[in-house]
Design an enzyme around this catalytic site. Structure first.
Site, PDB file in Angstrom:
ATOM      1  N   ARG A   1      -4.126  11.073   4.346  1.00  0.00           N
ATOM      2  CA  ARG A   1      -3.055  11.928   4.372  1.00  0.00           C
ATOM      3  C   ARG A   1      -2.242  11.759   3.167  1.00  0.00           C
ATOM      4  NH1 ARG A   1      -2.494  14.424   9.117  1.00  0.00           N
ATOM      5  NH2 ARG A   1      -0.243  14.986   8.465  1.00  0.00           N
TER       6      ARG A   1
ATOM      7  N   ASP B   1       4.532   1.090  11.769  1.00  0.00           N
ATOM      8  CA  ASP B   1       3.188   0.383  11.614  1.00  0.00           C
ATOM      9  C   ASP B   1       3.225  -1.079  11.758  1.00  0.00           C
ATOM     10  OD1 ASP B   1       2.595   2.730  10.186  1.00  0.00           O
ATOM     11  OD2 ASP B   1       3.174   2.103   8.240  1.00  0.00           O
TER      12      ASP B   1
ATOM     13  N   ARG C   1       0.632  15.506  12.828  1.00  0.00           N
ATOM     14  CA  ARG C   1       1.216  14.836  11.725  1.00  0.00           C
ATOM     15  C   ARG C   1       1.662  16.057  10.691  1.00  0.00           C
ATOM     16  NH1 ARG C   1      -0.720   9.372   9.508  1.00  0.00           N
ATOM     17  NH2 ARG C   1       1.015   9.235   8.466  1.00  0.00           N
TER      18      ARG C   1
ATOM     19  N   CYS D   1      -4.876  13.913  13.422  1.00  0.00           N
ATOM     20  CA  CYS D   1      -4.826  12.603  13.182  1.00  0.00           C
ATOM     21  C   CYS D   1      -4.825  12.055  14.679  1.00  0.00           C
ATOM     22  CB  CYS D   1      -3.295  12.416  12.754  1.00  0.00           C
ATOM     23  SG  CYS D   1      -2.918  10.429  12.652  1.00  0.00           S
TER      24      CYS D   1
ATOM     25  N   LYS E   1       0.810  -1.200   0.130  1.00  0.00           N
ATOM     26  CA  LYS E   1      -0.069   0.222  -0.037  1.00  0.00           C
ATOM     27  C   LYS E   1       0.957   1.274  -0.167  1.00  0.00           C
ATOM     28  CE  LYS E   1      -1.697   1.971   3.909  1.00  0.00           C
ATOM     29  NZ  LYS E   1      -1.516   3.448   4.063  1.00  0.00           N
ATOM     30  N   ASN E   2       2.020   1.372   1.044  1.00  0.00           N
ATOM     31  CA  ASN E   2       2.758   2.509   0.931  1.00  0.00           C
ATOM     32  C   ASN E   2       3.640   2.732  -0.193  1.00  0.00           C
ATOM     33  OD1 ASN E   2       1.271   3.196   3.338  1.00  0.00           O
ATOM     34  ND2 ASN E   2       3.018   2.715   4.811  1.00  0.00           N
TER      35      ASN E   2
HETATM   36  C1  UD1 Z   1       4.521   6.881   6.277  1.00  0.00           C
HETATM   37  C2  UD1 Z   1       3.538   5.787   5.913  1.00  0.00           C
HETATM   38  C3  UD1 Z   1       3.193   5.296   7.416  1.00  0.00           C
HETATM   39  C4  UD1 Z   1       4.063   5.147   8.574  1.00  0.00           C
HETATM   40  C5  UD1 Z   1       5.184   6.461   8.553  1.00  0.00           C
HETATM   41  C6  UD1 Z   1       6.115   6.207   9.259  1.00  0.00           C
HETATM   42  C7  UD1 Z   1       2.809   6.190   3.851  1.00  0.00           C
HETATM   43  C8  UD1 Z   1       1.313   6.315   3.036  1.00  0.00           C
HETATM   44  N1  UD1 Z   1       2.557   6.341   5.324  1.00  0.00           N
HETATM   45  O1  UD1 Z   1       3.608   8.091   6.668  1.00  0.00           O
HETATM   46  O2  UD1 Z   1       2.111   4.344   7.322  1.00  0.00           O
HETATM   47  O3  UD1 Z   1       3.716   4.986   9.754  1.00  0.00           O
HETATM   48  O4  UD1 Z   1       5.298   6.772   7.129  1.00  0.00           O
HETATM   49  O5  UD1 Z   1       7.017   5.137   8.731  1.00  0.00           O
HETATM   50  O6  UD1 Z   1       3.488   5.538   3.477  1.00  0.00           O
HETATM   51  N2  UD1 Z   1       6.985  14.785  10.259  1.00  0.00           N
HETATM   52  C9  UD1 Z   1       7.292  16.150  10.412  1.00  0.00           C
HETATM   53  N3  UD1 Z   1       6.961  16.999   9.551  1.00  0.00           N
HETATM   54  C10 UD1 Z   1       6.696  16.633   7.913  1.00  0.00           C
HETATM   55  C11 UD1 Z   1       6.607  14.941   7.809  1.00  0.00           C
HETATM   56  C12 UD1 Z   1       6.620  14.429   8.543  1.00  0.00           C
HETATM   57  O7  UD1 Z   1       7.279  16.425  11.473  1.00  0.00           O
HETATM   58  O8  UD1 Z   1       6.409  17.445   7.016  1.00  0.00           O
HETATM   59  C13 UD1 Z   1       7.334  13.862  11.332  1.00  0.00           C
HETATM   60  C14 UD1 Z   1       6.213  12.976  11.442  1.00  0.00           C
HETATM   61  O9  UD1 Z   1       5.321  13.596  12.356  1.00  0.00           O
HETATM   62  C15 UD1 Z   1       6.512  11.631  12.152  1.00  0.00           C
HETATM   63  C16 UD1 Z   1       8.048  11.768  11.513  1.00  0.00           C
HETATM   64  O10 UD1 Z   1       8.268  13.020  10.590  1.00  0.00           O
HETATM   65  O11 UD1 Z   1       7.157  11.867  13.426  1.00  0.00           O
HETATM   66  C17 UD1 Z   1       8.035  10.511  10.188  1.00  0.00           C
HETATM   67  O12 UD1 Z   1       6.548  10.771   9.477  1.00  0.00           O
HETATM   68  P1  UD1 Z   1       6.697  10.294   7.765  1.00  0.00           P
HETATM   69  O13 UD1 Z   1       7.930   9.500   7.635  1.00  0.00           O
HETATM   70  O14 UD1 Z   1       6.876  11.626   7.081  1.00  0.00           O
HETATM   71  O15 UD1 Z   1       5.354   9.608   7.746  1.00  0.00           O
HETATM   72  P2  UD1 Z   1       4.235   9.665   6.667  1.00  0.00           P
HETATM   73  O16 UD1 Z   1       5.152   9.705   5.406  1.00  0.00           O
HETATM   74  O17 UD1 Z   1       3.255  10.400   6.699  1.00  0.00           O
END
Ligand code: UD1
Length: 426
Positions: free
Chosen positions: A97, A309, A126, A121, A22-23
């Site tokens: 998201r 996850d 997030r 969230c 999925k991701n």
């Molecule tokens: C993706 C996955 C999600 C998984 C996560 C971490 C998808 C669709 N989703 O989410 O299932 O749980 O990776 O492995 O692939 N952060 C910031 N600022 C930002 C972006 C992120 O502070 O602009 C922080 C987040 O709050 C979190 C960390 O960075 O603490 C990691 O998040 P991120 O890797 O970006 O997660 P997603 O890509 O949203």
């Protein structure tokens, strides 16, 4: 609203193929916007988040259809020739998201885009500040208007972008924008997840120049244009980890096929340390479980660390361990909504800060419980399968977002789980 009814205590036995990730599917689908024409992405799971991304791409102007590929593995055919509407509306972004993945490709191809801010969230804040910071570093003007990110740029220009923390989404989004920018972009402290490597490989199949994806420094040489491509999606390492945890917790003997065991190293290592017997091949893993797990402390971390996850599923496994252990989530520090539901099944878990203290119990007992998000639901299914008696799991639309026909797959290996329509309570 649908619910699952689980009669626990049945050992799991047989062979089960793992679906496409999925991701990885979601950013791959968004990346198809980068090159006008007809793309084929093989091994895309038929699940709700994929349908939501397909809906978003259709709003943008793409044509999308599922086709059954070899051995009925579904392929997605995406025609992005007539894309023209550069917007991701709030109604879709609030349900998923990952819709933010269209920000980079639309900006790179059309020079303008409006994407709704995702909002809050259940796991706590997030933010998407790193996605925005990356686009700004590439020369985009960013404004905020009525809850939307409005980005524009006549031509994006490569730069060195150093992320303060590793973000899968920001790394992927900025990589997609940078592949059509003028000059070289270097992403420092980039995410190393297999989903990022798959995205880079798809961009390269389209004629892009992305190097070193999978390391923490990714180098992207911008090109003037990309062409459509055919690409095979990677297997879902989280679905594989979920089924392995289910067999470990419930007991049984199951072989998972169509996976990449190198993407699962830390989870497989954890299962071996917990005492389970594994036969690991490149594309399959056989697991045998006869008794309770040894307690194993775990801490989530960016890849190649233990995935956040898989945190909820690991807690379900450890709730029946022969002793006590901890699970710390360093990525989403509030991601523990499943704990209160597991307690309803008799688990002995206490949350302190970002750590769950788990005291293994000898038996869980079935009870009505509620899904709160995709992986929390998976942990409740695992606990329900291992529990004595009947567990009713409501709000299963959460699990349908991230798992393809999970109840049908589990029935193939002997689980007693069925979907029922739950009448609305007034
Ligand atoms: C993706 C996955 C999600 C998984 C996560 C971490 C998808 C669709 N989703 O989410 O299932 O749980 O990776 O492995 O692939 N952060 C910031 N600022 C930002 C972006 C992120 O502070 O602009 C922080 C987040 O709050 C979190 C960390 O960075 O603490 C990691 O998040 P991120 O890797 O970006 O997660 P997603 O890509 O949203």
């Amino acid at each position: 609203m649908d619910k699952f009814v689980i009669e626990g205590g049945k050992p799991l036995k047989g062979t089960l193929p793992v679906s496409g990730a999925k991701n990885a599917s979601l950013p791959l689908m968004a990346a198809a916007i980068l090159a006008p024409g007809i793309h084929t992405i093989e091994n895309v799971p038929r699940l709700r988040d994929v349908r939501t991304m397909a809906h978003l791409l259709r709003i943008i102007g793409a044509r999308i259809d599922f086709e059954d590929g070899p051995s009925s593995v579904p392929s997605l055919v995406i025609d992005t020739s007539d894309c023209s509407f550069c917007e991701a509306p709030y109604e879709l972004v609030k349900t998923m998201r990952a819709s933010i993945y269209v920000l980079g490709p639309l900006l790179a191809r059309f020079g303008k885009v409006r994407v709704s801010l995702p909002g809050g969230c259940a796991w706590g804040p997030r933010p998407v500040d790193l996605h925005i910071m990356g686009m700004e570093k590439l020369g985009a003007q960013i404004e905020f208007e009525d809850g939307y990110i409005v980005a524009s740029a006549e031509k994006l220009r490569g730069d060195t972008i150093s992320f303060p923390i590793r973000s899968v989404g920001a790394t992927g989004n900025v990589m997609m924008a940078a592949c059509l920018a003028e000059g070289t972009t270097i992403l420092q402290n980039a995410a190393c997840e297999p989903e990022i490597v798959a995205l880079a490989q798809f961009i390269n199949a389209m004629g892009g120049h992305v190097k070193q994806a999978g390391s923490d420094q990714i180098v992207i040489e911008g090109v003037d244009q990309l062409h459509p491509a055919k690409f095979q999606n990677i297997p879902d390492r989280i679905e594989a980890g979920t089924f392995l945890s289910a067999v470990a917790t419930t007991g049984g003997d199951v072989t998972l096929t169509n996976l990449r065991s190198d993407h699962l190293s830390v989870v497989l290592d954890g299962l071996e340390r917990a005492g389970f017997s594994l036969e690991i091949q490149d594309t399959s893993v056989k697991i045998q479980s006869e008794g309770r797990a040894y307690p194993v402390d775990m801490k989530t971390a960016p890849y190649p660390g233990f995935p956040t996850d898989m945190q909820a599923q690991w807690i379900a496994l450890m709730s029946l361990a022969d002793g006590s252990c901890t699970m710390t989530d360093t990525i989403y520090t509030n991601r523990f909504t499943h704990v209160a539901e597991l307690q309803r099944l008799g688990a002995d878990i206490r949350v302190e800060g970002n750590t769950a203290l788990i005291r293994g119990v000898e038996q869980l007992k079935g009870a009505p419980v509620m899904s709160t998000d995709i992986r929390a639901s998976a942990s409740l299914i695992i606990a329900g399968l291992a529990a004595e008696g009947r567990t009713d799991l409501s709000r299963v639309y959460h699990i349908d977002r991230g798992y393809e026909r999970i109840e049908e797959k589990l029935r193939l290996i002997g689980a007693d789980i069925r979907r029922e329509d739950e009448p609305l309570q007034v």
